[in-house]
Design a protein around this motif. Structure first.
Motif, PDB file in Angstrom:
ATOM      1  N   SER A 138       0.829  -1.212   0.000  1.00  0.00           N
ATOM      2  CA  SER A 138       0.000   0.000   0.000  1.00  0.00           C
ATOM      3  C   SER A 138       0.862   1.260   0.000  1.00  0.00           C
ATOM      4  CB  SER A 138      -0.977   0.014   1.180  1.00  0.00           C
ATOM      5  OG  SER A 138      -0.292   0.051   2.406  1.00  0.00           O
ATOM      6  N   LEU A 139       1.979   1.251   0.707  1.00  0.00           N
ATOM      7  CA  LEU A 139       2.885   2.406   0.686  1.00  0.00           C
ATOM      8  C   LEU A 139       3.469   2.590  -0.713  1.00  0.00           C
ATOM      9  CD1 LEU A 139       4.491   4.723   1.936  1.00  0.00           C
ATOM     10  CD2 LEU A 139       6.205   3.026   2.648  1.00  0.00           C
ATOM     11  N   LEU A 140       3.899   1.512  -1.328  1.00  0.00           N
ATOM     12  CA  LEU A 140       4.463   1.615  -2.679  1.00  0.00           C
ATOM     13  C   LEU A 140       3.438   2.155  -3.664  1.00  0.00           C
ATOM     14  CD1 LEU A 140       6.582  -1.656  -2.815  1.00  0.00           C
ATOM     15  CD2 LEU A 140       7.382   0.692  -2.402  1.00  0.00           C
ATOM     16  N   ALA A 141       2.188   1.737  -3.526  1.00  0.00           N
ATOM     17  CA  ALA A 141       1.131   2.246  -4.403  1.00  0.00           C
ATOM     18  C   ALA A 141       0.939   3.744  -4.193  1.00  0.00           C
ATOM     19  CB  ALA A 141      -0.174   1.501  -4.147  1.00  0.00           C
ATOM     20  N   ARG A 142       0.971   4.196  -2.949  1.00  0.00           N
ATOM     21  CA  ARG A 142       0.817   5.628  -2.657  1.00  0.00           C
ATOM     22  C   ARG A 142       2.004   6.427  -3.198  1.00  0.00           C
ATOM     23  NH1 ARG A 142      -2.522   7.443   2.161  1.00  0.00           N
ATOM     24  NH2 ARG A 142      -3.994   5.762   2.447  1.00  0.00           N
ATOM     25  N   LEU A 143       3.201   5.885  -3.080  1.00  0.00           N
ATOM     26  CA  LEU A 143       4.378   6.581  -3.605  1.00  0.00           C
ATOM     27  C   LEU A 143       4.319   6.667  -5.133  1.00  0.00           C
ATOM     28  CD1 LEU A 143       7.131   5.096  -1.270  1.00  0.00           C
ATOM     29  CD2 LEU A 143       6.337   7.482  -1.318  1.00  0.00           C
ATOM     30  N   ARG A 144       3.870   5.596  -5.779  1.00  0.00           N
ATOM     31  CA  ARG A 144       3.726   5.636  -7.245  1.00  0.00           C
ATOM     32  C   ARG A 144       2.699   6.691  -7.653  1.00  0.00           C
ATOM     33  NH1 ARG A 144       4.122  -0.062  -6.599  1.00  0.00           N
ATOM     34  NH2 ARG A 144       6.140  -0.762  -7.356  1.00  0.00           N
ATOM     35  N   ALA A 145       1.598   6.764  -6.921  1.00  0.00           N
ATOM     36  CA  ALA A 145       0.567   7.764  -7.222  1.00  0.00           C
ATOM     37  C   ALA A 145       1.118   9.176  -7.026  1.00  0.00           C
ATOM     38  CB  ALA A 145      -0.656   7.542  -6.340  1.00  0.00           C
ATOM     39  N   LYS A 146       1.902   9.389  -5.981  1.00  0.00           N
ATOM     40  CA  LYS A 146       2.525  10.695  -5.741  1.00  0.00           C
ATOM     41  C   LYS A 146       3.454  11.055  -6.896  1.00  0.00           C
ATOM     42  CE  LYS A 146       5.773  13.000  -2.633  1.00  0.00           C
ATOM     43  NZ  LYS A 146       6.638  12.818  -1.448  1.00  0.00           N
ATOM     44  N   ALA A 147       4.292  10.116  -7.305  1.00  0.00           N
ATOM     45  CA  ALA A 147       5.214  10.366  -8.416  1.00  0.00           C
ATOM     46  C   ALA A 147       4.449  10.698  -9.691  1.00  0.00           C
ATOM     47  CB  ALA A 147       6.123   9.161  -8.633  1.00  0.00           C
ATOM     48  N   SER A 148       3.385   9.986  -9.946  1.00  0.00           N
ATOM     49  CA  SER A 148       2.574  10.236 -11.133  1.00  0.00           C
ATOM     50  C   SER A 148       1.938  11.620 -11.090  1.00  0.00           C
ATOM     51  CB  SER A 148       1.495   9.164 -11.251  1.00  0.00           C
ATOM     52  OG  SER A 148       0.676   9.402 -12.355  1.00  0.00           O
ATOM     53  N   MET A 149       1.399  11.997  -9.944  1.00  0.00           N
ATOM     54  CA  MET A 149       0.737  13.291  -9.789  1.00  0.00           C
ATOM     55  C   MET A 149       1.725  14.448  -9.961  1.00  0.00           C
ATOM     56  SD  MET A 149      -1.250  14.774  -6.410  1.00  0.00           S
ATOM     57  CE  MET A 149       0.110  14.342  -5.359  1.00  0.00           C
ATOM     58  N   LEU A 150       2.984  14.227  -9.576  1.00  0.00           N
ATOM     59  CA  LEU A 150       3.973  15.313  -9.588  1.00  0.00           C
ATOM     60  C   LEU A 150       4.926  15.240 -10.773  1.00  0.00           C
ATOM     61  CD1 LEU A 150       4.761  15.490  -5.770  1.00  0.00           C
ATOM     62  CD2 LEU A 150       3.267  16.980  -7.112  1.00  0.00           C
ATOM     63  N   GLY A 151       4.553  14.539 -11.821  1.00  0.00           N
ATOM     64  CA  GLY A 151       5.373  14.569 -13.018  1.00  0.00           C
ATOM     65  C   GLY A 151       5.738  13.231 -13.599  1.00  0.00           C
ATOM     66  N   GLY A 152       5.381  12.154 -12.923  1.00  0.00           N
ATOM     67  CA  GLY A 152       5.605  10.836 -13.514  1.00  0.00           C
ATOM     68  C   GLY A 152       6.988  10.269 -13.318  1.00  0.00           C
ATOM     69  N   GLY A 153       7.688  10.678 -12.285  1.00  0.00           N
ATOM     70  CA  GLY A 153       9.032  10.167 -12.038  1.00  0.00           C
ATOM     71  C   GLY A 153       9.058   8.672 -11.780  1.00  0.00           C
ATOM     72  N   SER A 154      10.222   8.096 -11.929  1.00  0.00           N
ATOM     73  CA  SER A 154      10.392   6.662 -11.718  1.00  0.00           C
ATOM     74  C   SER A 154      10.529   6.353 -10.230  1.00  0.00           C
ATOM     75  CB  SER A 154      11.626   6.163 -12.466  1.00  0.00           C
ATOM     76  OG  SER A 154      12.793   6.773 -11.938  1.00  0.00           O
ATOM     77  N   MET A 155      10.351   5.083  -9.887  1.00  0.00           N
ATOM     78  CA  MET A 155      10.521   4.653  -8.507  1.00  0.00           C
ATOM     79  C   MET A 155      11.349   3.383  -8.494  1.00  0.00           C
ATOM     80  SD  MET A 155       7.761   4.084  -5.466  1.00  0.00           S
ATOM     81  CE  MET A 155       7.190   2.460  -5.880  1.00  0.00           C
ATOM     82  N   MET A 156      12.290   3.328  -7.557  1.00  0.00           N
ATOM     83  CA  MET A 156      13.141   2.153  -7.404  1.00  0.00           C
ATOM     84  C   MET A 156      13.116   1.739  -5.941  1.00  0.00           C
ATOM     85  SD  MET A 156      15.362  -0.023  -8.746  1.00  0.00           S
ATOM     86  CE  MET A 156      15.951   0.719 -10.245  1.00  0.00           C
ATOM     87  N   VAL A 157      12.913   0.444  -5.693  1.00  0.00           N
ATOM     88  CA  VAL A 157      12.938  -0.093  -4.338  1.00  0.00           C
ATOM     89  C   VAL A 157      14.239  -0.860  -4.169  1.00  0.00           C
ATOM     90  CG1 VAL A 157      11.781  -1.580  -2.666  1.00  0.00           C
ATOM     91  CG2 VAL A 157      10.420  -0.240  -4.294  1.00  0.00           C
ATOM     92  N   HIS A 158      14.969  -0.531  -3.114  1.00  0.00           N
ATOM     93  CA  HIS A 158      16.254  -1.162  -2.811  1.00  0.00           C
ATOM     94  C   HIS A 158      16.082  -2.010  -1.560  1.00  0.00           C
ATOM     95  CE1 HIS A 158      18.160   1.848  -5.512  1.00  0.00           C
ATOM     96  NE2 HIS A 158      17.214   2.630  -5.018  1.00  0.00           N
ATOM     97  N   HIS A 159      16.352  -3.312  -1.663  1.00  0.00           N
ATOM     98  CA  HIS A 159      16.175  -4.226  -0.536  1.00  0.00           C
ATOM     99  C   HIS A 159      17.489  -4.371   0.218  1.00  0.00           C
ATOM    100  CE1 HIS A 159      12.174  -5.241  -1.882  1.00  0.00           C
ATOM    101  NE2 HIS A 159      12.673  -5.314  -3.107  1.00  0.00           N
ATOM    102  N   LEU A 160      17.393  -4.460   1.529  1.00  0.00           N
ATOM    103  CA  LEU A 160      18.565  -4.557   2.391  1.00  0.00           C
ATOM    104  C   LEU A 160      19.345  -5.834   2.120  1.00  0.00           C
ATOM    105  CD1 LEU A 160      20.176  -3.402   4.801  1.00  0.00           C
ATOM    106  CD2 LEU A 160      18.642  -4.719   6.293  1.00  0.00           C
ATOM    107  N   HIS A 161      20.626  -5.695   1.935  1.00  0.00           N
ATOM    108  CA  HIS A 161      21.506  -6.845   1.773  1.00  0.00           C
ATOM    109  C   HIS A 161      22.221  -7.130   3.096  1.00  0.00           C
ATOM    110  CE1 HIS A 161      24.440  -9.616   0.183  1.00  0.00           C
ATOM    111  NE2 HIS A 161      25.405  -8.818   0.586  1.00  0.00           N
ATOM    112  N   MET A 162      22.811  -6.104   3.693  1.00  0.00           N
ATOM    113  CA  MET A 162      23.506  -6.257   4.969  1.00  0.00           C
ATOM    114  C   MET A 162      23.685  -4.885   5.602  1.00  0.00           C
ATOM    115  SD  MET A 162      27.541  -6.542   3.845  1.00  0.00           S
ATOM    116  CE  MET A 162      27.536  -8.266   3.848  1.00  0.00           C
TER     117      MET A 162
END
Length: 127
Positions: A97-121
């Motif tokens: 749900s957070l990722l969906a909200r962030l995508r919607a925010k990016a779309s509303m403010l110009g359509g920027g890309s989104m990248m999720v980085h998962h913890l390795h260590m």
């Protein structure tokens, strides 16, 4: 124990909107500080030419970030005339749900890309 979540977004400042953006960011920062006690860090950075704004958020967990997206959501639409969002980077495990909200925010403010980085260590010392 939940892991901290870091969100970094970068946007280009629209021509002639720098002063308006500063005023809007000052209002948003004051609102966030007063209404979101769980957020660990909220910082706004400008590049030397004042053409790019970068916002850094550090949350103790995804629930805090979801709360931010809910509480501050009404303010985001006011930034559409001030910036073009270029990118959102999420570091850590974010809820769908957070990722969906962030995508919607990016779309509303110009359509920027989104990248999720998962913890390795690594470790953190937030207390």
């Amino acid at each position: 124990m939940s892991e901290p979540l870091i969100i970094i977004d970068s946007s280009r400042i629209r021509e002639g909107k720098f002063e308006d953006l500063l005023e809007a960011m000052n209002r948003l920062e004051a609102f966030v500080e007063a209404n979101e006690p769980r957020m660990i860090t909220y910082r706004v950075y400008l590049d030397p030419g004042n053409t790019t704004v970068t916002v850094l958020q550090i949350h103790p967990d995804t629930a805090s970030a979801e709360n931010h997206m809910q509480v501050a959501a009404t303010a985001f639409s006011g930034f559409g005339d001030l910036i073009w969002m270029s990118r959102i980077d999420v570091y850590g495990e974010a809820s769908p749900s957070l990722l969906a909200r962030l995508r919607a925010k990016a779309s509303m403010l110009g359509g920027g890309s989104m990248m999720v980085h998962h913890l390795h260590m690594g470790f953190h010392r937030f207390r």
